[in-house]
Design a protein around this motif. Structure first.
Motif, short mmCIF file in Angstrom:
data_model
loop_
_atom_site.label_atom_id
_atom_site.label_comp_id
_atom_site.label_asym_id
_atom_site.label_seq_id
_atom_site.Cartn_x
_atom_site.Cartn_y
_atom_site.Cartn_z
N TRP A 59 1.16 -1.14 0.51
CA TRP A 59 0.14 0.07 0.29
C TRP A 59 0.75 1.31 0.20
CZ3 TRP A 59 -4.91 -0.99 0.28
CH2 TRP A 59 -5.75 -1.96 0.29
N PRO A 60 1.16 1.76 -0.95
CA PRO A 60 1.64 3.03 -1.35
C PRO A 60 0.37 3.75 0.19
CG PRO A 60 0.38 2.54 -3.32
CD PRO A 60 0.38 1.43 -2.73
N LEU A 61 1.32 5.04 0.36
CA LEU A 61 0.74 6.32 1.24
C LEU A 61 1.11 8.07 0.71
CD1 LEU A 61 2.73 7.28 3.79
CD2 LEU A 61 2.20 5.50 4.43
N GLU A 62 0.20 8.49 1.07
CA GLU A 62 0.20 10.51 0.77
C GLU A 62 -0.10 10.91 1.92
OE1 GLU A 62 -3.02 11.96 -2.06
OE2 GLU A 62 -1.20 11.20 -3.46
N VAL A 63 1.17 11.24 2.09
CA VAL A 63 0.72 12.19 3.55
C VAL A 63 1.27 13.44 3.06
CG1 VAL A 63 1.23 12.50 5.63
CG2 VAL A 63 0.62 10.70 5.13
N HIS A 64 1.05 15.14 3.43
CA HIS A 64 1.21 16.18 2.83
C HIS A 64 1.47 17.28 4.07
CE1 HIS A 64 1.08 15.14 -1.78
NE2 HIS A 64 -0.63 15.11 -1.18
N ALA A 65 2.69 18.11 3.52
CA ALA A 65 3.30 18.97 4.53
C ALA A 65 3.74 18.39 6.30
CB ALA A 65 2.26 20.34 4.92
N VAL A 66 4.75 17.28 6.31
CA VAL A 66 4.74 16.83 7.52
C VAL A 66 5.39 17.97 7.98
CG1 VAL A 66 5.86 15.45 8.75
CG2 VAL A 66 4.46 14.54 6.95
N PRO A 67 5.62 18.70 9.03
CA PRO A 67 7.01 19.85 9.84
C PRO A 67 8.01 18.73 9.97
CG PRO A 67 4.91 19.25 11.19
CD PRO A 67 4.67 18.62 9.85
N GLY A 68 8.99 19.87 9.59
CA GLY A 68 10.44 18.69 9.83
C GLY A 68 11.03 19.15 11.59
N GLY A 69 11.88 19.17 11.72
CA GLY A 69 12.39 19.19 12.79
C GLY A 69 12.47 18.16 14.25
N ALA A 70 12.44 16.96 13.61
CA ALA A 70 12.60 16.37 14.21
C ALA A 70 13.35 14.76 13.47
CB ALA A 70 10.43 15.32 14.55
N THR A 71 13.55 14.31 13.90
CA THR A 71 14.29 13.11 13.89
C THR A 71 13.30 11.22 14.03
OG1 THR A 71 15.33 12.00 15.50
CG2 THR A 71 16.47 13.26 13.89
N GLN A 72 12.80 11.63 14.44
CA GLN A 72 11.49 10.15 14.59
C GLN A 72 10.20 10.58 14.16
OE1 GLN A 72 12.94 7.26 17.55
NE2 GLN A 72 14.19 6.33 15.45
N TYR A 73 9.24 9.92 13.48
CA TYR A 73 7.78 10.08 13.57
C TYR A 73 6.92 8.70 13.71
CZ TYR A 73 9.05 14.30 11.88
OH TYR A 73 9.92 16.00 11.12
N GLY A 74 5.63 9.16 14.90
CA GLY A 74 5.22 7.42 14.85
C GLY A 74 3.68 7.76 13.37
N LEU A 75 3.86 6.66 13.06
CA LEU A 75 3.05 6.48 11.57
C LEU A 75 2.13 5.38 11.98
CD1 LEU A 75 2.46 7.57 8.01
CD2 LEU A 75 4.29 5.58 8.00
N ARG A 76 0.77 6.25 12.07
CA ARG A 76 -0.07 5.34 12.21
C ARG A 76 -1.49 5.16 10.96
NH1 ARG A 76 -3.25 7.38 16.92
NH2 ARG A 76 -1.71 6.82 18.80
N ILE A 77 -1.66 3.81 10.77
CA ILE A 77 -2.71 3.46 9.65
C ILE A 77 -3.64 3.28 9.52
CG2 ILE A 77 -3.06 1.81 7.85
CD1 ILE A 77 0.23 3.36 9.05
N GLY A 78 -4.88 3.42 9.88
CA GLY A 78 -6.22 3.28 10.56
C GLY A 78 -6.35 2.81 12.22
N GLU A 79 -6.67 1.97 12.81
CA GLU A 79 -6.08 1.84 13.96
C GLU A 79 -5.26 1.02 14.12
OE1 GLU A 79 -8.05 3.73 15.78
OE2 GLU A 79 -8.86 4.46 14.19
N ARG A 80 -4.50 0.40 13.01
CA ARG A 80 -3.17 -0.26 13.48
C ARG A 80 -2.41 0.47 14.29
NH1 ARG A 80 -3.44 -5.02 10.90
NH2 ARG A 80 -4.92 -5.22 9.44
N ALA A 81 -1.45 -0.50 15.23
CA ALA A 81 0.29 -0.56 15.76
C ALA A 81 0.42 0.94 15.56
CB ALA A 81 0.39 -1.62 15.95
N GLU A 82 1.24 1.77 15.68
CA GLU A 82 2.06 2.98 15.59
C GLU A 82 3.35 2.01 15.43
OE1 GLU A 82 3.55 6.91 17.29
OE2 GLU A 82 1.51 6.49 16.87
N LEU A 83 4.04 2.57 14.17
CA LEU A 83 5.35 2.61 13.50
C LEU A 83 6.09 3.70 13.22
CD1 LEU A 83 4.12 0.88 10.33
CD2 LEU A 83 4.56 -0.71 11.63
N THR A 84 7.61 3.50 13.40
CA THR A 84 8.66 4.36 14.09
C THR A 84 9.05 4.90 12.60
OG1 THR A 84 8.27 4.45 16.25
CG2 THR A 84 10.56 6.10 15.31
N LYS A 85 8.99 5.75 12.14
CA LYS A 85 10.12 6.00 11.16
C LYS A 85 10.43 6.92 10.65
CE LYS A 85 7.98 2.72 8.34
NZ LYS A 85 9.15 1.07 8.36
N THR A 86 12.38 7.34 10.61
CA THR A 86 12.37 8.24 10.53
C THR A 86 12.38 9.67 9.42
OG1 THR A 86 14.38 7.41 8.75
CG2 THR A 86 14.97 6.45 10.41
#
Length: 87
Positions: free
Chosen positions: A45-72
């Protein structure tokens, strides 16, 4: 659309991006998946998210109600394809 344990995955499923403190920073959606693109009984599944603010080295990513994933930041910028399924 996903099957069995993945019926919640479909085009338009919400994708939310959080900072590591749990504050939501951005929201997007899943695009249409490709069956069997990886191996076995899976779907990518490709995903599309725009305008993620900078400044962090890691982000949490949650698809629907599934467990959060950590991405750089680099992973988010280079594009994230998620694969769910069994081999």
């Amino acid at each position: 659309m996903g099957i069995d344990a993945f019926t919640d995955l479909r085009p338009g499923t919400p994708v939310k991006v959080f900072d590591l403190s749990g504050n939501q920073l951005a929201q997007g959606r899943l695009k249409a998946g490709t069956a069997g693109k990886v191996v076995g009984n899976s779907c990518t599944w490709p995903l599309e998210v725009h305008a993620v603010p900078g400044g962090a080295t890691q982000y949490g990513l949650r698809i629907g109600e599934r467990a959060e994933l950590t991405k750089t930041r680099e992973e988010l910028e280079s594009g994230v394809d998620l694969s769910f399924g069994s081999q």
